[in-house]
Motif scaffolding. Structure first.
Motif, PDB file in Angstrom:
ATOM      1  N   PHE A 123     -60.690 -20.979 -36.181  1.00  0.00           N
ATOM      2  CA  PHE A 123     -61.077 -21.287 -37.559  1.00  0.00           C
ATOM      3  C   PHE A 123     -60.662 -22.713 -37.887  1.00  0.00           C
ATOM      4  CE2 PHE A 123     -60.176 -16.790 -37.133  1.00  0.00           C
ATOM      5  CZ  PHE A 123     -61.373 -16.238 -37.542  1.00  0.00           C
ATOM      6  N   LEU A 124     -61.561 -23.442 -38.539  1.00  0.00           N
ATOM      7  CA  LEU A 124     -61.277 -24.815 -38.960  1.00  0.00           C
ATOM      8  C   LEU A 124     -61.252 -24.883 -40.482  1.00  0.00           C
ATOM      9  CD1 LEU A 124     -63.571 -26.985 -36.633  1.00  0.00           C
ATOM     10  CD2 LEU A 124     -61.091 -26.717 -36.515  1.00  0.00           C
ATOM     11  N   PRO A 125     -60.453 -25.799 -41.026  1.00  0.00           N
ATOM     12  CA  PRO A 125     -60.484 -25.996 -42.480  1.00  0.00           C
ATOM     13  C   PRO A 125     -61.888 -26.410 -42.925  1.00  0.00           C
ATOM     14  CG  PRO A 125     -58.631 -27.178 -41.483  1.00  0.00           C
ATOM     15  CD  PRO A 125     -59.487 -26.665 -40.361  1.00  0.00           C
ATOM     16  N   ARG A 126     -62.277 -25.993 -44.097  1.00  0.00           N
ATOM     17  CA  ARG A 126     -63.609 -26.282 -44.632  1.00  0.00           C
ATOM     18  C   ARG A 126     -63.906 -27.785 -44.612  1.00  0.00           C
ATOM     19  NH1 ARG A 126     -68.454 -25.302 -44.478  1.00  0.00           N
ATOM     20  NH2 ARG A 126     -69.657 -26.037 -46.223  1.00  0.00           N
ATOM     21  N   GLU A 127     -62.922 -28.611 -44.962  1.00  0.00           N
ATOM     22  CA  GLU A 127     -63.163 -30.058 -45.016  1.00  0.00           C
ATOM     23  C   GLU A 127     -63.456 -30.625 -43.622  1.00  0.00           C
ATOM     24  OE1 GLU A 127     -58.651 -29.421 -45.203  1.00  0.00           O
ATOM     25  OE2 GLU A 127     -60.375 -28.606 -46.262  1.00  0.00           O
ATOM     26  N   THR A 128     -62.906 -30.023 -42.590  1.00  0.00           N
ATOM     27  CA  THR A 128     -63.185 -30.461 -41.223  1.00  0.00           C
ATOM     28  C   THR A 128     -64.620 -30.119 -40.840  1.00  0.00           C
ATOM     29  OG1 THR A 128     -60.858 -30.155 -40.645  1.00  0.00           O
ATOM     30  CG2 THR A 128     -62.420 -30.305 -38.813  1.00  0.00           C
ATOM     31  N   VAL A 129     -65.073 -28.937 -41.228  1.00  0.00           N
ATOM     32  CA  VAL A 129     -66.452 -28.521 -40.963  1.00  0.00           C
ATOM     33  C   VAL A 129     -67.421 -29.438 -41.708  1.00  0.00           C
ATOM     34  CG1 VAL A 129     -68.153 -26.670 -41.268  1.00  0.00           C
ATOM     35  CG2 VAL A 129     -65.842 -26.129 -40.452  1.00  0.00           C
ATOM     36  N   TYR A 175     -60.283 -33.827 -23.268  1.00  0.00           N
ATOM     37  CA  TYR A 175     -61.296 -32.892 -23.768  1.00  0.00           C
ATOM     38  C   TYR A 175     -61.235 -31.536 -23.055  1.00  0.00           C
ATOM     39  CZ  TYR A 175     -65.792 -31.271 -25.554  1.00  0.00           C
ATOM     40  OH  TYR A 175     -66.780 -30.552 -26.180  1.00  0.00           O
ATOM     41  N   LEU A 176     -60.760 -31.524 -21.819  1.00  0.00           N
ATOM     42  CA  LEU A 176     -60.719 -30.283 -21.042  1.00  0.00           C
ATOM     43  C   LEU A 176     -59.917 -29.207 -21.769  1.00  0.00           C
ATOM     44  CD1 LEU A 176     -60.067 -31.809 -17.498  1.00  0.00           C
ATOM     45  CD2 LEU A 176     -62.256 -31.045 -18.450  1.00  0.00           C
ATOM     46  N   GLY A 177     -60.184 -27.962 -21.401  1.00  0.00           N
ATOM     47  CA  GLY A 177     -59.482 -26.842 -22.017  1.00  0.00           C
ATOM     48  C   GLY A 177     -60.431 -25.991 -22.840  1.00  0.00           C
ATOM     49  N   ARG A 178     -59.843 -25.166 -23.675  1.00  0.00           N
ATOM     50  CA  ARG A 178     -60.610 -24.185 -24.452  1.00  0.00           C
ATOM     51  C   ARG A 178     -61.048 -24.747 -25.793  1.00  0.00           C
ATOM     52  NH1 ARG A 178     -58.174 -18.428 -24.596  1.00  0.00           N
ATOM     53  NH2 ARG A 178     -59.017 -18.621 -22.528  1.00  0.00           N
ATOM     54  N   TRP A 179     -62.321 -24.494 -26.100  1.00  0.00           N
ATOM     55  CA  TRP A 179     -62.905 -24.824 -27.396  1.00  0.00           C
ATOM     56  C   TRP A 179     -63.603 -23.575 -27.930  1.00  0.00           C
ATOM     57  CZ3 TRP A 179     -62.163 -29.304 -29.967  1.00  0.00           C
ATOM     58  CH2 TRP A 179     -61.717 -30.401 -29.252  1.00  0.00           C
ATOM     59  N   TYR A 180     -63.453 -23.327 -29.213  1.00  0.00           N
ATOM     60  CA  TYR A 180     -64.117 -22.202 -29.878  1.00  0.00           C
ATOM     61  C   TYR A 180     -65.308 -22.728 -30.676  1.00  0.00           C
ATOM     62  CZ  TYR A 180     -59.722 -19.925 -28.781  1.00  0.00           C
ATOM     63  OH  TYR A 180     -58.628 -19.421 -28.117  1.00  0.00           O
ATOM     64  N   GLU A 181     -66.403 -21.989 -30.608  1.00  0.00           N
ATOM     65  CA  GLU A 181     -67.590 -22.373 -31.367  1.00  0.00           C
ATOM     66  C   GLU A 181     -67.394 -21.976 -32.829  1.00  0.00           C
ATOM     67  OE1 GLU A 181     -71.798 -21.802 -29.821  1.00  0.00           O
ATOM     68  OE2 GLU A 181     -71.622 -20.261 -31.378  1.00  0.00           O
ATOM     69  N   ILE A 182     -67.499 -22.957 -33.720  1.00  0.00           N
ATOM     70  CA  ILE A 182     -67.295 -22.725 -35.148  1.00  0.00           C
ATOM     71  C   ILE A 182     -68.636 -22.632 -35.882  1.00  0.00           C
ATOM     72  CG2 ILE A 182     -66.136 -23.580 -37.234  1.00  0.00           C
ATOM     73  CD1 ILE A 182     -64.221 -22.805 -34.867  1.00  0.00           C
ATOM     74  N   TRP A 183     -69.524 -23.597 -35.641  1.00  0.00           N
ATOM     75  CA  TRP A 183     -70.877 -23.619 -36.202  1.00  0.00           C
ATOM     76  C   TRP A 183     -71.830 -24.058 -35.108  1.00  0.00           C
ATOM     77  CZ3 TRP A 183     -72.831 -23.081 -41.353  1.00  0.00           C
ATOM     78  CH2 TRP A 183     -71.868 -22.716 -42.307  1.00  0.00           C
ATOM     79  N   THR A 232     -70.389 -19.308 -36.575  1.00  0.00           N
ATOM     80  CA  THR A 232     -70.185 -18.332 -35.508  1.00  0.00           C
ATOM     81  C   THR A 232     -69.076 -17.386 -35.933  1.00  0.00           C
ATOM     82  OG1 THR A 232     -70.881 -19.923 -33.837  1.00  0.00           O
ATOM     83  CG2 THR A 232     -69.560 -18.058 -33.077  1.00  0.00           C
ATOM     84  N   ASP A 233     -69.303 -16.097 -35.746  1.00  0.00           N
ATOM     85  CA  ASP A 233     -68.302 -15.089 -36.118  1.00  0.00           C
ATOM     86  C   ASP A 233     -67.145 -15.132 -35.114  1.00  0.00           C
ATOM     87  OD1 ASP A 233     -66.848 -12.887 -36.898  1.00  0.00           O
ATOM     88  OD2 ASP A 233     -68.513 -11.460 -36.718  1.00  0.00           O
ATOM     89  N   GLN A 234     -65.976 -15.491 -35.600  1.00  0.00           N
ATOM     90  CA  GLN A 234     -64.785 -15.543 -34.755  1.00  0.00           C
ATOM     91  C   GLN A 234     -63.742 -14.523 -35.232  1.00  0.00           C
ATOM     92  OE1 GLN A 234     -64.257 -17.065 -31.973  1.00  0.00           O
ATOM     93  NE2 GLN A 234     -65.813 -18.648 -31.880  1.00  0.00           N
ATOM     94  N   THR A 235     -64.181 -13.499 -35.980  1.00  0.00           N
ATOM     95  CA  THR A 235     -63.229 -12.493 -36.468  1.00  0.00           C
ATOM     96  C   THR A 235     -63.085 -11.346 -35.476  1.00  0.00           C
ATOM     97  OG1 THR A 235     -64.978 -11.316 -37.696  1.00  0.00           O
ATOM     98  CG2 THR A 235     -63.748 -13.030 -38.878  1.00  0.00           C
ATOM     99  N   GLY A 236     -61.893 -10.783 -35.401  1.00  0.00           N
ATOM    100  CA  GLY A 236     -61.640  -9.635 -34.545  1.00  0.00           C
ATOM    101  C   GLY A 236     -61.732  -9.917 -33.064  1.00  0.00           C
TER     102      GLY A 236
END
Length: 183
Positions: free
Chosen positions: A149-155, A38-46, A175-179
């Protein structure tokens, strides 16, 4: 002081959170959770709203410290600058390793950080809930990804999992992950 008075004093503190009457639900967590994976980087998607998360490009990086605790380094881009905060996570019971505790201050107790589901390589579903005097509870939920970014079906899978565990997603937002700039 009456329960109503206490509630009125606490409501401003939770206005940017998701709260419900009664005690916290107790969702199932990831069986056989492997912290090392689990360690490492995770991005917040929702996420469910959190007053401490107002920016974009939100991410968390988890690393094992020599003392066995976990360094939690959260960052977000807010008001034209990257803001970082460091916290500590612990595993209170190794037999139930998916139920971690996290704190971002020496002065606050550890809050629940429960990994409900993860495949370790693409998605994780995390939940936190704190009872307030058994009158109501404040909850957070996050859908995290190893990429921005995750595929819609994963979300949808992750959201369905939260709903099946009795967690209200009415206020959940992307969560805005653009730019975003990667280190």
């Amino acid at each position: 002081m009456s329960a109503t008075a206490v509630l009125l004093l606490l409501l401003p503190l939770v206005s940017a959170q998701t709260y419900h009457w009664g005690s916290c639900p107790t969702p199932k967590v990831q069986p056989g959770f492997d912290l090392e994976k689990y360690l490492g980087r995770w991005y917040e998607i929702w996420k469910l709203p959190a007053s401490f998360e107002r920016g974009k490009c939100i991410e968390a990086n988890y690393a094992l410290r020599k003392d066995g605790t976990i360094q939690v380094l959260n960052s977000q881009f807010y008001k034209d600058k990257t803001r970082k905060v460091e916290g500590t996570a612990i595993v209170p019971d190794a037999r139930d390793a998916a139920r971690l505790g996290v704190s971002f201050s020496y002065f606050t107790p550890y809050s629940p950080y429960w990994v409900l589901s993860t495949d370790y390589t693409s998605v994780a579903v995390v939940y936190s809930c704190t009872d307030i005097l058994r009158i109501f509870h404040v909850e957070y939920a996050w859908i995290l990804g190893r990429s921005r970014f995750l595929p819609r079906e994963t979300v949808v899978y992750a959201q369905d999992l939260l709903v099946e565990e009795g967690i209200d997603l009415t206020r959940m937002t992307a969560t805005d992950q653009t730019g975003c700039k990667d280190d």
